[in-house]
Design an enzyme around this catalytic site. Structure first.
Site, PDB file in Angstrom:
ATOM      1  N   LEU A  37       0.864  -1.181   0.000  1.00 46.74           N
ATOM      2  CA  LEU A  37       0.000   0.000   0.000  1.00 46.74           C
ATOM      3  C   LEU A  37       0.899   1.228   0.000  1.00 46.74           C
ATOM      4  CD1 LEU A  37      -2.925  -0.585   2.567  1.00 46.74           C
ATOM      5  CD2 LEU A  37      -3.084  -0.406   0.092  1.00 46.74           C
ATOM      6  N   ASP A  38       0.604   2.196  -0.853  1.00 49.71           N
ATOM      7  CA  ASP A  38       1.392   3.428  -0.884  1.00 49.71           C
ATOM      8  C   ASP A  38       1.307   4.140   0.464  1.00 49.71           C
ATOM      9  OD1 ASP A  38       2.104   3.003  -3.508  1.00 49.71           O
ATOM     10  OD2 ASP A  38       0.474   4.225  -4.333  1.00 49.71           O
ATOM     11  N   PRO A  39       2.320   4.938   0.802  1.00 49.37           N
ATOM     12  CA  PRO A  39       2.311   5.649   2.091  1.00 49.37           C
ATOM     13  C   PRO A  39       1.072   6.507   2.326  1.00 49.37           C
ATOM     14  CG  PRO A  39       4.499   5.749   1.131  1.00 49.37           C
ATOM     15  CD  PRO A  39       3.598   5.134   0.085  1.00 49.37           C
ATOM     16  N   ASN A  40       0.528   7.109   1.256  1.00 45.00           N
ATOM     17  CA  ASN A  40      -0.626   7.997   1.429  1.00 45.00           C
ATOM     18  C   ASN A  40      -1.966   7.259   1.384  1.00 45.00           C
ATOM     19  OD1 ASN A  40      -0.697   7.348  -1.261  1.00 45.00           O
ATOM     20  ND2 ASN A  40      -0.924   9.444  -2.016  1.00 45.00           N
ATOM     21  N   VAL A  41      -1.904   5.924   1.399  1.00 43.47           N
ATOM     22  CA  VAL A  41      -3.119   5.099   1.382  1.00 43.47           C
ATOM     23  C   VAL A  41      -3.221   4.350   2.705  1.00 43.47           C
ATOM     24  CG1 VAL A  41      -4.317   3.188   0.235  1.00 43.47           C
ATOM     25  CG2 VAL A  41      -2.985   4.835  -1.117  1.00 43.47           C
TER      26      VAL A  41
END
EC number: 5.4.99.25
Length: 305
Positions: A37-41
């Site tokens: 999962l991307d950091p902003n997700v």
């Protein structure tokens, strides 16, 4: 200690950050996550520990469900709000709700997707984001994806001052689907720049966000000796597989990697159980003879302990 931790990944952390913190909390090395999962997700990030690390591949290949937001009227280098704005186009009037629903529905089924440059996909041993940061040209691989759901949630919002329109959605998709790219492709179908402006993973590996725990809750459970209340058994991964309970003779053959015949079965993959737990996956070797061969072995699986 074996099992799957239904972790809720908070924003601002990488998936590998979560693995590192779980290792520290549990004082164990055999820990792995099942899908970046991307950091902003934020959202569901199944963490496998002990023997359950053997089922990471199965979890990774499972379908995912997301909820998020698309903003029409601008595009960025990263296809989300973290990147630099590369195009802006003010909307003079909002896209109708009917048109949004119609366009979302057009994505259902199988299609080919090209992953974003700022992604962890590897080409010739290098991540695409490494090529992007270095400014090196590279041909991105095409991927076949399947969208099972892409629905509008709530009413779209239009800001006449900025000329931008946002709407929320829920999406069900196959492994390897980039929702950021879906957002960009959605805008492209309308002739507009677009970005993914928010994203939360609701489901992964059959685990719903409502059953997840934070790292703080995991640490508290570990301190109180209550990890067993959190861990999901390895067997959970195979809930949708056809299961065959082995007798003692078949179990002895499994231990030696022997091919087995199951006359009544036609499934490609069978989950074989012994004493109530998944011990192996067998794959069809000869369909006419109903002959199956070893595919994945979990001989030490005893549930969660």
């Amino acid at each position: 200690m074996d099992g799957i931790i239904p972790l809720y990944k908070e924003r601002g952390m990488t998936s590998n950050d979560c693995v590192f913190k779980v290792r520290r909390i549990l004082h164990m090395k055999k820990v792995g996550h099942s899908g970046t999962l991307d950091p902003n997700v934020d959202g569901v990030l199944p963490i496998c520990i002990g023997q359950a690390t053997k089922v990471v591949d199965q979890l990774v290949h499972s379908g995912k469900v997301y909820t998020g937001e698309i903003t029409l009227g601008l595009s960025t280098t990263t296809e989300d709000l973290d990147g630099e704005v590369v195009e802006e186009q003010q909307l003079t009037e909002p896209i109708s709700t009917e048109k949004i629903k119609e366009t979302l529905a057009s994505f259902l089924g199988e299609s080919i997707q090209i992953p974003p440059m700022f992604s962890a996909v590897k080409v010739n041993g290098r991540r695409l984001y490494d090529y992007a940061r270095a400014g090196d040209p590279v041909e991105r691989p095409q991927r076949k994806i399947t969208i099972t759901q892409f629905d509008l949630q709530g009413e779209p919002e239009f800001d006449a001052k900025t000329g931008r329109q946002t709407f929320r959605f829920i999406a069900g998709c196959s492994k390897g689907t980039y929702i950021r790219t879906l957002a960009v492709d959605f805008g492209r179908k309308l002739g507009l720049p677009a970005v993914m402006s928010d994203l939360t993973r609701l489901k992964s590996g059959g685990i719903q966000i409502g059953s997840c725990v934070t790292l703080a809750q995991l640490a508290e459970a570990a301190d109180n000796g209550q990890l067993a209340d959190i861990l999901i058994p390895l067997d959970h991964v195979f809930e949708e597989n056809v299961k065959i309970a082995l007798d003692d003779d078949q179990w002895a053959k499994i231990l030696n990697g022997v091919f087995l015949t199951f006359p009544e079965q036609t499934e490609e993959i069978l989950a074989l159980t012994y004493e109530g737990h998944i011990k192996a996956l067998y794959q069809v070797a000869n369909a006419k003879q109903h002959l199956y061969r070893p595919y994945k072995m979990y001989l030490q699986n005893q549930g969660t302990h």
